[in-house]
Enzyme design. Structure first.
Site, PDB file in Angstrom:
ATOM      1  N   ASN A  38     -22.201   3.118  18.042  1.00 53.43           N
ATOM      2  CA  ASN A  38     -20.871   3.389  18.586  1.00 53.43           C
ATOM      3  C   ASN A  38     -19.790   2.797  17.680  1.00 53.43           C
ATOM      4  O   ASN A  38     -18.756   3.423  17.415  1.00 53.43           O
ATOM      5  CB  ASN A  38     -20.727   2.780  19.983  1.00 53.43           C
ATOM      6  CG  ASN A  38     -21.621   3.434  21.010  1.00 53.43           C
ATOM      7  OD1 ASN A  38     -22.141   4.523  20.811  1.00 53.43           O
ATOM      8  ND2 ASN A  38     -21.803   2.751  22.130  1.00 53.43           N
ATOM      9  N   ASP A 106     -35.081   3.172  29.785  1.00 53.56           N
ATOM     10  CA  ASP A 106     -36.449   3.592  29.470  1.00 53.56           C
ATOM     11  C   ASP A 106     -36.548   3.647  27.942  1.00 53.56           C
ATOM     12  O   ASP A 106     -36.418   4.695  27.335  1.00 53.56           O
ATOM     13  CB  ASP A 106     -36.737   4.967  30.091  1.00 53.56           C
ATOM     14  CG  ASP A 106     -38.132   5.477  29.759  1.00 53.56           C
ATOM     15  OD1 ASP A 106     -38.968   4.677  29.279  1.00 53.56           O
ATOM     16  OD2 ASP A 106     -38.374   6.682  29.949  1.00 53.56           O
ATOM     17  N   ASP A 257     -17.534  -1.829  22.454  1.00 59.01           N
ATOM     18  CA  ASP A 257     -17.834  -1.362  21.093  1.00 59.01           C
ATOM     19  C   ASP A 257     -16.584  -0.788  20.440  1.00 59.01           C
ATOM     20  O   ASP A 257     -16.362  -0.961  19.234  1.00 59.01           O
ATOM     21  CB  ASP A 257     -18.931  -0.293  21.127  1.00 59.01           C
ATOM     22  CG  ASP A 257     -20.203  -0.780  21.788  1.00 59.01           C
ATOM     23  OD1 ASP A 257     -20.503  -1.984  21.686  1.00 59.01           O
ATOM     24  OD2 ASP A 257     -20.889   0.046  22.426  1.00 59.01           O
TER      25      ASP A 257
END
Length: 314
Positions: A38, A106, A257
């Protein structure tokens, strides 16, 4: 030579349209995002020569990420392709008050988690003006941790975002690693809540700043306070944003970010501490008004906002 080299993982972001819940979702919006990427993408969009070092699976998702970041202007030539690997995922549920935003990860055994220092081309790191890493990467496994450790040895200047993730490691583990980075970092970024959780600092922002500065004596230190703005210590002086921007929040993910990107863009452009704080604040505000992890902005957007307008650009 690059102005900025960022090292870290990118994931697919799968968002549930608000106000749906995980248990009722029928559709998912697909974006890409990762803290370091980012920063790299926003810096590239602002005009810096930027590269990203990482690993992607050798499949269509890996190809999409590579194309997307390259489309923002990021040099992805040294990103490794790992066959028979997977892309990390995160699922996000945008809560409306009083419901919080919820995130499920995940990312176990992703292509990046398998990456080792031996597979990284370190030449861009050695030649870069600044190398950006975060506290997420060392928490992903021994390989990524060793990559950050080597980056600290290879880089001329290091930018470090604490970026604590409770799903990855404990506050004590995060602090222990951060304390190996802070003494050598040139720029340090952390949120007020991270200062409390990771370092046990519960006082006023100024006291937090002083405590972190003692751990990072060579660094410019930025404490991000969300809607309350930011506080930056540079050259022994405290700096705050010159102005606060009214923001209709569309998507707050990635705002930190974006601040880092704006701050580094101005700093690497030799614009001075106040200009860096104001640029970081402006890019973070613009990010919150757009969808996705990456700040879809350019230098003119930032300059217009800092100048107070225009409301309509024709």
């Amino acid at each position: 030579m690059h102005d900025l080299v960022a090292i870290g993982e990118v994931m697919l972001r799968l968002s549930i349209p608000s106000p749906a819940r995980f248990e009722t979702a029928r559709q998912l919006d697909v974006q890409v995002g990762g803290a370091e990427a980012n920063v790299a993408a926003a810096c590239a969009r602002l005009g810096l020569r930027t590269a990203w070092l990482s690993a992607l699976p050798g499949n269509a998702w890996g190809a999409r990420v590579r194309r997307e970041l390259a489309g923002h202007g990021v040099d992805c030539a040294r990103v490794r392709t790992v066959d028979d690997a997977r892309m990390g995922l995160y699922f996000i549920e945008f809560g409306t008050p009083p419901r919080p935003i919820r995130v499920l990860y995940d990312r176990r055994d992703s292509a990046f988690a398998r990456l080792t220092p031996e597979a990284v081309d370190w030449e861009p790191v050695r030649r870069a003006r600044c190398v950006h890493v975060s506290g997420i990467t060392p928490a992903l496994g021994s390989g990524p941790r060793r990559i950050v450790e080597q980056a600290l040895r290879e880089a001329a200047a290091v930018s470090f975002d604490v970026n604590y993730r409770a799903a990855l490691w404990s506050p004590a583990e995060a602090r222990a690693f951060a304390e190996t980075v802070l003494p050598v970092a040139r720029h340090v970024f952390l949120g007020q809540s991270e200062a409390e959780t990771v370092f046990g600092l519960t006082g006023a922002p100024e006291a937090t700043m002083e405590a972190i500065a003692r751990l990072a004596p060579k660094a410019t230190v930025a404490v991000l306070q969300g809607e309350a703005g930011s506080l930056v210590l540079d050259g022994g002086r405290l700096w705050r944003p010159s102005r606060r921007h009214a923001v209709q929040v569309v998507d707050p993910i990635g705002a930190g970010d974006a601040f880092v990107a704006g701050f580094l863009w101005a700093t690497l452009g030799n614009r001075g501490a106040q200009a860096a704080v104001d640029a970081g604040t402006a890019v973070a505000a613009l990010k919150c008004a757009t969808w996705g992890d990456i700040a879809l902005i350019d230098a003119r957007d930032v300059e217009d906002l800092l100048a107070g307008g225009p409301d309509v650009r024709r």
